[in-house]
Design a protein around this motif. Structure first.
Motif, short mmCIF file in Angstrom:
data_model
loop_
_atom_site.label_atom_id
_atom_site.label_comp_id
_atom_site.label_asym_id
_atom_site.label_seq_id
_atom_site.Cartn_x
_atom_site.Cartn_y
_atom_site.Cartn_z
N GLY A 186 0.79 -1.23 0.00
CA GLY A 186 0.00 0.00 0.00
C GLY A 186 0.82 1.27 0.00
N SER A 187 2.14 1.15 0.09
CA SER A 187 2.99 2.35 0.05
C SER A 187 3.22 2.77 -1.39
CB SER A 187 4.33 2.10 0.73
OG SER A 187 4.15 1.94 2.12
N TRP A 211 4.47 7.39 0.79
CA TRP A 211 3.22 7.58 1.53
C TRP A 211 2.47 6.27 1.62
CZ3 TRP A 211 1.12 10.67 4.88
CH2 TRP A 211 -0.24 10.56 5.16
N ASN A 212 1.86 6.02 2.79
CA ASN A 212 1.03 4.83 2.98
C ASN A 212 -0.31 5.29 3.56
OD1 ASN A 212 -0.13 2.51 4.57
ND2 ASN A 212 1.60 1.47 3.58
N ASP A 213 -1.40 5.11 2.76
CA ASP A 213 -2.74 5.54 3.19
C ASP A 213 -3.19 4.84 4.47
OD1 ASP A 213 -3.15 7.35 1.15
OD2 ASP A 213 -4.24 5.94 -0.11
N ALA A 214 -3.01 3.53 4.52
CA ALA A 214 -3.51 2.75 5.66
C ALA A 214 -2.86 3.20 6.96
CB ALA A 214 -3.28 1.26 5.43
N ARG A 215 -1.59 3.49 6.90
CA ARG A 215 -0.87 3.91 8.12
C ARG A 215 -0.93 5.41 8.34
NH1 ARG A 215 3.95 0.33 9.82
NH2 ARG A 215 4.29 2.27 10.91
N GLN A 216 -1.37 6.16 7.33
CA GLN A 216 -1.35 7.62 7.40
C GLN A 216 0.06 8.09 7.80
OE1 GLN A 216 -4.13 10.01 6.72
NE2 GLN A 216 -4.40 8.13 5.57
N GLU A 217 1.04 7.54 7.10
CA GLU A 217 2.44 7.81 7.41
C GLU A 217 3.20 8.02 6.11
OE1 GLU A 217 6.27 5.52 9.45
OE2 GLU A 217 4.28 4.65 9.65
N GLY A 218 4.17 8.91 6.15
CA GLY A 218 4.98 9.14 4.97
C GLY A 218 6.24 9.93 5.30
N TYR A 219 7.12 10.00 4.30
CA TYR A 219 8.40 10.70 4.46
C TYR A 219 8.76 11.42 3.18
CZ TYR A 219 8.75 7.79 8.55
OH TYR A 219 8.48 7.19 9.75
N LEU A 220 9.35 12.60 3.33
CA LEU A 220 9.91 13.35 2.22
C LEU A 220 11.40 13.06 2.20
CD1 LEU A 220 8.64 16.97 2.98
CD2 LEU A 220 7.44 15.20 1.73
#
Length: 168
Positions: free
Chosen positions: A55-56, A78-87
């Motif tokens: 899902g990322s 970005w991962n929708d399920a985890r609502q987590e991401g990095y630039l």
């Protein structure tokens, strides 16, 4: 009749009871099982881990039309399920956080017309590549793009642009 105060004689045993009690308390505290301290991953490791999760999505920054930012490279994970991401940014110009900060915007067409605030960040001098955790202020589902603006310290609620770099 006259009474005289009797001198109090304290030997080395006078405080022995308290000393033993204090030592026992220390032994009890030391021998208690300790909760393990949660280990936080550094951002590079957390980003790499997120990249491998189902899902990322990974999108690269497009070349900017603004000369100071046209050599910026990197990507967004970005991962929708985890609502987590990095630039991940390389070649991003440094900023003075007392004057202006960078702000990430997440374009989610399912939400509304305004992009979601993804947090403010700084690029210090002497750093070739920087990885920034995304701090989405609202839940995001299937973002269409990510964009960075330069704003007043602390960021803004709605940006007037310009978009410095975009990943779509």
């Amino acid at each position: 009749t006259e009474r005289r105060a009797r001198p109090i004689v304290r030997g080395w045993t006078a405080g022995l009871g308290w000393a033993v009690a204090a030592m026992l308390a220390v032994v009890v505290v030391i021998s208690m099982p300790q909760d393990p301290v949660p280990q936080t991953l550094d951002t590079a490791t957390a980003r790499s881990t997120l990249m491998t999760e189902a899902g990322s999505t990974i999108v690269e920054w497009s070349r900017s039309d603004i000369p100071a930012y046209n050599s910026v490279t990197g990507d967004v994970v970005w991962n929708d399920a985890r609502q987590e991401g990095y630039l991940r940014l390389a070649g991003m110009p440094i900023n003075d956080p007392d004057i202006a900060q960078y702000q990430l915007w997440i374009v989610d067409p399912d939400r509304d017309a305004n992009p979601v605030d993804g947090g403010v960040f700084d690029v210090p001098s002497g750093v070739e590549e920087i990885i920034i955790p995304i701090d989405a202020k609202l839940d995001v589902s299937d973002p269409a793009a990510f964009a960075i603006t330069r704003e007043q310290p602390g960021g803004v609620v709605v940006s007037n642009g310009p978009l410095l770099v975009v990943a779509a």
